[in-house]
Design a protein around this motif. Structure first.
Motif, PDB file in Angstrom:
ATOM      1  N   GLU A  67       0.824  -1.205   0.000  1.00  0.00           N
ATOM      2  CA  GLU A  67       0.000   0.000   0.000  1.00  0.00           C
ATOM      3  C   GLU A  67       0.863   1.262   0.000  1.00  0.00           C
ATOM      4  O   GLU A  67       0.578   2.230  -0.713  1.00  0.00           O
ATOM      5  N   GLU A  68       1.928   1.240   0.789  1.00  0.00           N
ATOM      6  CA  GLU A  68       2.829   2.398   0.826  1.00  0.00           C
ATOM      7  C   GLU A  68       3.519   2.614  -0.509  1.00  0.00           C
ATOM      8  O   GLU A  68       3.698   3.754  -0.943  1.00  0.00           O
TER       9      GLU A  68
ATOM     10  N   ALA B 185       5.127  -6.798  -6.066  1.00  0.00           N
ATOM     11  CA  ALA B 185       6.033  -7.735  -5.412  1.00  0.00           C
ATOM     12  C   ALA B 185       5.653  -7.915  -3.947  1.00  0.00           C
ATOM     13  O   ALA B 185       5.603  -9.050  -3.443  1.00  0.00           O
ATOM     14  N   TRP B 186       5.362  -6.832  -3.255  1.00  0.00           N
ATOM     15  CA  TRP B 186       4.968  -6.930  -1.841  1.00  0.00           C
ATOM     16  C   TRP B 186       3.643  -7.660  -1.700  1.00  0.00           C
ATOM     17  O   TRP B 186       3.449  -8.461  -0.782  1.00  0.00           O
ATOM     18  N   ALA B 187       2.714  -7.397  -2.627  1.00  0.00           N
ATOM     19  CA  ALA B 187       1.417  -8.067  -2.570  1.00  0.00           C
ATOM     20  C   ALA B 187       1.579  -9.572  -2.774  1.00  0.00           C
ATOM     21  O   ALA B 187       0.923 -10.369  -2.101  1.00  0.00           O
ATOM     22  N   LEU B 188       2.458  -9.972  -3.692  1.00  0.00           N
ATOM     23  CA  LEU B 188       2.699 -11.397  -3.906  1.00  0.00           C
ATOM     24  C   LEU B 188       3.324 -12.044  -2.672  1.00  0.00           C
ATOM     25  O   LEU B 188       2.993 -13.185  -2.326  1.00  0.00           O
ATOM     26  N   LEU B 189       4.216 -11.325  -1.994  1.00  0.00           N
ATOM     27  CA  LEU B 189       4.792 -11.851  -0.752  1.00  0.00           C
ATOM     28  C   LEU B 189       3.717 -12.011   0.319  1.00  0.00           C
ATOM     29  O   LEU B 189       3.737 -12.978   1.086  1.00  0.00           O
ATOM     30  N   ALA B 190       2.782 -11.074   0.371  1.00  0.00           N
ATOM     31  CA  ALA B 190       1.684 -11.176   1.339  1.00  0.00           C
ATOM     32  C   ALA B 190       0.832 -12.400   1.049  1.00  0.00           C
ATOM     33  O   ALA B 190       0.461 -13.159   1.956  1.00  0.00           O
TER      34      ALA B 190
END
Length: 54
Positions: A19-20, A33-38
């Motif tokens: 989100e940031e 990339a962060w969303a996939l890690l989540a």
């Protein structure tokens, strides 16, 4: 020998970073990339819960 990076255990933290990345940096690739890690963290938690529930 190069040390392996320590993965983030908390998928909520990964979602916050996603989100940031969209809000502050307007960086969709980083947010993705962060969303996939989540998602990966959530799936790992589901698998762990399934193994313990049997």
């Amino acid at each position: 020998m190069t040390e392996r990076p320590v993965p983030l255990a908390d998928s909520a933290e990964c979602r916050r970073f996603a989100e940031e990345a969209l809000r502050e940096a307007q960086n969709p690739a980083e947010a993705c990339a962060w969303a996939l890690l989540a998602i990966a963290g959530d799936l790992a938690a589901i698998r762990r819960a399934g193994k313990h529930g049997k």
